[in-house]
Motif scaffolding. Sequence first.
Motif, PDB file in Angstrom:
ATOM      1  N   GLY A 110       6.879   3.968  -6.194  1.00 42.73           N
ATOM      2  CA  GLY A 110       7.326   3.396  -7.459  1.00 42.73           C
ATOM      3  C   GLY A 110       6.605   2.110  -7.803  1.00 42.73           C
ATOM      4  N   PRO A 111       6.947   1.508  -8.941  1.00 40.62           N
ATOM      5  CA  PRO A 111       6.282   0.287  -9.407  1.00 40.62           C
ATOM      6  C   PRO A 111       6.534  -0.897  -8.473  1.00 40.62           C
ATOM      7  N   VAL A 112       5.542  -1.747  -8.352  1.00 38.90           N
ATOM      8  CA  VAL A 112       5.636  -2.969  -7.558  1.00 38.90           C
ATOM      9  C   VAL A 112       5.887  -4.138  -8.508  1.00 38.90           C
ATOM     10  N   ALA A 126       0.812  -1.230   0.000  1.00 38.82           N
ATOM     11  CA  ALA A 126       0.000   0.000   0.000  1.00 38.82           C
ATOM     12  C   ALA A 126       0.837   1.267   0.000  1.00 38.82           C
ATOM     13  N   GLY A 127       1.890   1.304   0.770  1.00 36.86           N
ATOM     14  CA  GLY A 127       2.690   2.521   0.853  1.00 36.86           C
ATOM     15  C   GLY A 127       3.951   2.497   0.020  1.00 36.86           C
ATOM     16  N   SER A 159      -5.144 -12.914  -9.762  1.00 31.08           N
ATOM     17  CA  SER A 159      -5.616 -12.497  -8.440  1.00 31.08           C
ATOM     18  C   SER A 159      -4.664 -11.472  -7.827  1.00 31.08           C
ATOM     19  N   ILE A 160      -3.362 -11.686  -8.043  1.00 29.71           N
ATOM     20  CA  ILE A 160      -2.361 -10.724  -7.558  1.00 29.71           C
ATOM     21  C   ILE A 160      -2.541  -9.387  -8.259  1.00 29.71           C
ATOM     22  N   ALA A 161      -2.706  -9.410  -9.583  1.00 27.87           N
ATOM     23  CA  ALA A 161      -2.882  -8.171 -10.346  1.00 27.87           C
ATOM     24  C   ALA A 161      -4.153  -7.435  -9.924  1.00 27.87           C
ATOM     25  N   MET A 162      -5.222  -8.167  -9.664  1.00 28.99           N
ATOM     26  CA  MET A 162      -6.455  -7.536  -9.192  1.00 28.99           C
ATOM     27  C   MET A 162      -6.242  -6.865  -7.832  1.00 28.99           C
ATOM     28  N   THR A 163      -5.469  -7.526  -6.966  1.00 28.58           N
ATOM     29  CA  THR A 163      -5.155  -6.946  -5.658  1.00 28.58           C
ATOM     30  C   THR A 163      -4.342  -5.667  -5.812  1.00 28.58           C
ATOM     31  N   GLU A 199      -6.780  -2.897  -6.857  1.00 23.02           N
ATOM     32  CA  GLU A 199      -7.619  -2.429  -5.760  1.00 23.02           C
ATOM     33  C   GLU A 199      -6.825  -1.622  -4.749  1.00 23.02           C
ATOM     34  N   THR A 200      -5.552  -1.938  -4.597  1.00 21.60           N
ATOM     35  CA  THR A 200      -4.730  -1.291  -3.576  1.00 21.60           C
ATOM     36  C   THR A 200      -4.061  -0.017  -4.082  1.00 21.60           C
ATOM     37  N   LEU A 201      -3.549  -0.044  -5.290  1.00 24.91           N
ATOM     38  CA  LEU A 201      -2.741   1.055  -5.813  1.00 24.91           C
ATOM     39  C   LEU A 201      -3.522   2.022  -6.696  1.00 24.91           C
ATOM     40  N   GLY A 202      -4.700   1.621  -7.139  1.00 25.30           N
ATOM     41  CA  GLY A 202      -5.480   2.491  -8.020  1.00 25.30           C
ATOM     42  C   GLY A 202      -4.770   2.710  -9.344  1.00 25.30           C
ATOM     43  N   PRO A 203      -4.746   3.948  -9.850  1.00 23.07           N
ATOM     44  CA  PRO A 203      -4.134   4.225 -11.159  1.00 23.07           C
ATOM     45  C   PRO A 203      -2.658   3.828 -11.236  1.00 23.07           C
ATOM     46  N   ARG A 204      -1.957   3.816 -10.093  1.00 25.69           N
ATOM     47  CA  ARG A 204      -0.535   3.458 -10.102  1.00 25.69           C
ATOM     48  C   ARG A 204      -0.313   1.991 -10.427  1.00 25.69           C
TER      49      ARG A 204
END
Length: 273
Positions: free
Chosen positions: A101-103, A97-98, A118-122, A125-130
């Motif tokens: 830069g890119p994850v 969440a915090g 499922s990871i990409a969906m998470t 949901e967590t990072l929004g546009p980022r």
Amino acid sequence: MFDRDLVLTDDDFTRIRQLIYERAGIVLAEHKREMVYSRLAKRLRHHGMTRFGDYLARLERQPAAREWEAFTNALTTNLTAFFREAHHFPLLASHIAGKPGPVRIWSAAASTGEEPYSIAMTLHETLGPRASESRVVATDIDTEALARARAGIYPMEQVRKLDESCIKRFFLKGSGERIGLARVRPEVTSMVEFEQLNLLAPNWSIKGPFDAIFCRNVMIYFDKSTQARILQRFAPLLKPDGLLFAGHSENFSYISEAFRLRGQTVYMLKPSA
């Protein structure tokens, strides 16, 4: 020996167990004999053979043959689901969440794609546009499973188990000839990079560092020495605060000195590592 149309001797079964161990690190127990018969029988019939010994001899004569891929695919288990072991995903969300830069996350046993998606969906949901800047590297030894994963199309009864809000946000429902199917939306599939990879290969093409590695429900098919070697290779690919997610029946605490348990089947690097 089975009372069936194809001949599988004790020696054949022993050779199959040795070959798949050498090729993929998979340890086949004695009680898997019937599974081996049913899965490899399709390959024998494809080649017009009636004896497993003849099929194995052909493999061993041609170490670079494409048939090795089919042999490995046949003996690989692909049991997966969207958001399987659901407790991992809120933990992943809080971990990234915090993050500035890119994850980057590695799904090391991607199977037919449910886990990396499922990871990409998470991430969405967590990072929004980022999230569009982030990447999920998804690898598996099974090329047939990866082909299904790249397509991103699943039976609707499998997708229907998810929350309705998740389905509306991340899936496109099929119509006409595609009715009964659902496709993962492009904004999710574009985040996932699929690649064939054998965890036993001497060199891995993927590069770290990763914020997290998912290696769930695959180590159970390896012996302890193979598990230890793979964990040793994971360590330098993780960021210092990176997480390693294991399957519900896997315990790495007594296998590797590089990791310590953080939560339920979730590990972190020890400071010394």
